[in-house]
Design a protein around this motif. Structure first.
Motif, PDB file in Angstrom:
ATOM      1  N   GLU A  18       0.875  -1.215  -0.120  1.00 59.69           N
ATOM      2  CA  GLU A  18       0.016  -0.041  -0.011  1.00 59.69           C
ATOM      3  C   GLU A  18       0.964   1.189   0.043  1.00 59.69           C
ATOM      4  O   GLU A  18       1.752   1.209   0.968  1.00 59.69           O
ATOM      5  N   ILE A  19       0.939   2.091  -0.938  1.00 60.55           N
ATOM      6  CA  ILE A  19       1.687   3.152  -1.320  1.00 60.55           C
ATOM      7  C   ILE A  19       1.072   4.520  -0.427  1.00 60.55           C
ATOM      8  O   ILE A  19       1.700   5.211   0.280  1.00 60.55           O
ATOM      9  N   ILE A  20      -0.264   4.559  -0.737  1.00 59.97           N
ATOM     10  CA  ILE A  20      -0.968   5.735  -0.158  1.00 59.97           C
ATOM     11  C   ILE A  20      -2.431   5.406   0.011  1.00 59.97           C
ATOM     12  O   ILE A  20      -3.142   4.450  -0.717  1.00 59.97           O
ATOM     13  N   ASP A  21      -3.158   5.842   0.872  1.00 62.43           N
ATOM     14  CA  ASP A  21      -4.403   5.845   1.196  1.00 62.43           C
ATOM     15  C   ASP A  21      -5.090   7.041   0.787  1.00 62.43           C
ATOM     16  O   ASP A  21      -5.521   7.945   1.553  1.00 62.43           O
ATOM     17  N   SER A  22      -5.592   6.954  -0.457  1.00 58.61           N
ATOM     18  CA  SER A  22      -6.103   8.192  -1.014  1.00 58.61           C
ATOM     19  C   SER A  22      -7.626   7.662  -1.979  1.00 58.61           C
ATOM     20  O   SER A  22      -7.840   6.613  -2.393  1.00 58.61           O
ATOM     21  N   LYS A  23      -8.572   8.531  -1.565  1.00 59.82           N
ATOM     22  CA  LYS A  23      -9.818   8.421  -2.236  1.00 59.82           C
ATOM     23  C   LYS A  23     -10.041   9.187  -3.557  1.00 59.82           C
ATOM     24  O   LYS A  23     -10.896   9.272  -4.219  1.00 59.82           O
ATOM     25  N   ILE A  24      -8.870   9.972  -3.794  1.00 56.60           N
ATOM     26  CA  ILE A  24      -8.908  10.904  -4.963  1.00 56.60           C
ATOM     27  C   ILE A  24      -7.938  10.438  -6.287  1.00 56.60           C
ATOM     28  O   ILE A  24      -8.327  10.495  -7.255  1.00 56.60           O
ATOM     29  N   VAL A  25      -6.806   9.918  -6.021  1.00 54.72           N
ATOM     30  CA  VAL A  25      -5.750   9.737  -7.017  1.00 54.72           C
ATOM     31  C   VAL A  25      -5.385   8.109  -6.903  1.00 54.72           C
ATOM     32  O   VAL A  25      -5.301   7.400  -5.953  1.00 54.72           O
ATOM     33  N   LYS A  59       6.959   7.641   2.128  1.00 62.78           N
ATOM     34  CA  LYS A  59       5.779   6.962   2.716  1.00 62.78           C
ATOM     35  C   LYS A  59       5.050   8.425   2.631  1.00 62.78           C
ATOM     36  O   LYS A  59       5.285   9.544   2.845  1.00 62.78           O
ATOM     37  N   PHE A  60       3.509   7.985   2.335  1.00 62.70           N
ATOM     38  CA  PHE A  60       2.591   9.110   2.433  1.00 62.70           C
ATOM     39  C   PHE A  60       1.593   9.059   3.570  1.00 62.70           C
ATOM     40  O   PHE A  60       0.782   8.190   3.907  1.00 62.70           O
TER      41      PHE A  60
END
Length: 204
Positions: A18-25, A59-60
């Motif tokens: 999991e690189i990033i927890d995003s709902k947009i990108v 990390k994001f």
């Protein structure tokens, strides 16, 4: 074939990464933007992209999501002030358009300007990096705007604010070329936000 060479054609990205927890990108955008931050040009060849994902140097950490935390300037400053190296994504309501920016400095509520040569802003449509626009700073003195009634405001080029109150939702949001090199959005009219996210970028 060179016996000393190493083929990367069969290297697969681990499915549980999991690189990033995003709902947009999506991951393509994260690859593209993180490559720009680190000044690495991401190749379109799949093996290179997979290798970069395996060894992505960041990390994001999610600091703020509007749909979860609210859309007020106060909440932005409570969550993001004094945090450096942040990346903002703003989803334009009623479109497939995303605008945003990278701030290498920390956000503040000091009623002043942040000066840097390393910030940039961007726009994308349909989660597609092929139509992305990235604009570096032109006038570094006005790279960032630190007023308490603003959200993550990049110069006067990405303006997100409520001029009347820290405690009420943003009501003035637009993009207009001022201090960055390129215009990132065709329309200079106000728009509404569907959602927005701010991440701290932590170097591994």
């Amino acid at each position: 074939m060179d016996p000393d060479s190493v083929s990367t054609d069969n290297i697969l990205l681990p499915r549980n990464i999991e690189i990033i927890d995003s709902k947009i990108v999506n991951l393509s955008i994260i690859l593209f933007i993180s490559g720009y931050i680190s000044k690495v040009e991401i190749s379109k060849f799949s093996h290179f992209r997979e290798l970069y994902l395996l060894y992505i140097p960041y990390k994001f950490k999610l600091l703020l999501r509007g749909s979860r935390d609210g859309f007020t300037p106060r909440k932005f400053h409570e969550s993001c002030d004094n945090v450096s190296n942040t990346l903002t994504f703003i989803k334009v309501k009623g479109t497939e358009e995303i605008v945003g920016g990278y701030n290498p400095l920390r956000w503040e509520s000091s009623s002043s300007w942040g000066k840097t040569n390393d910030s940039f802003i961007f726009s994308l449509k349909n989660n597609d990096i092929n139509n992305a626009i990235i604009s570096d700073i032109e006038n570094s003195t006005y790279a960032l705007n630190y007023y308490s009634r603003n959200g993550p405001r990049f110069g006067n080029d990405i303006n997100i604010e409520n001029p009347n109150s820290q405690n009420e939702n943003y009501n003035r949001i637009f993009c207009k070329k001022h201090h960055y090199k390129k215009k990132i959005r065709d329309s200079e009219e106000d728009f509404s936000i569907e959602d927005y996210e701010v991440f701290q970028i932590i170097k591994c």
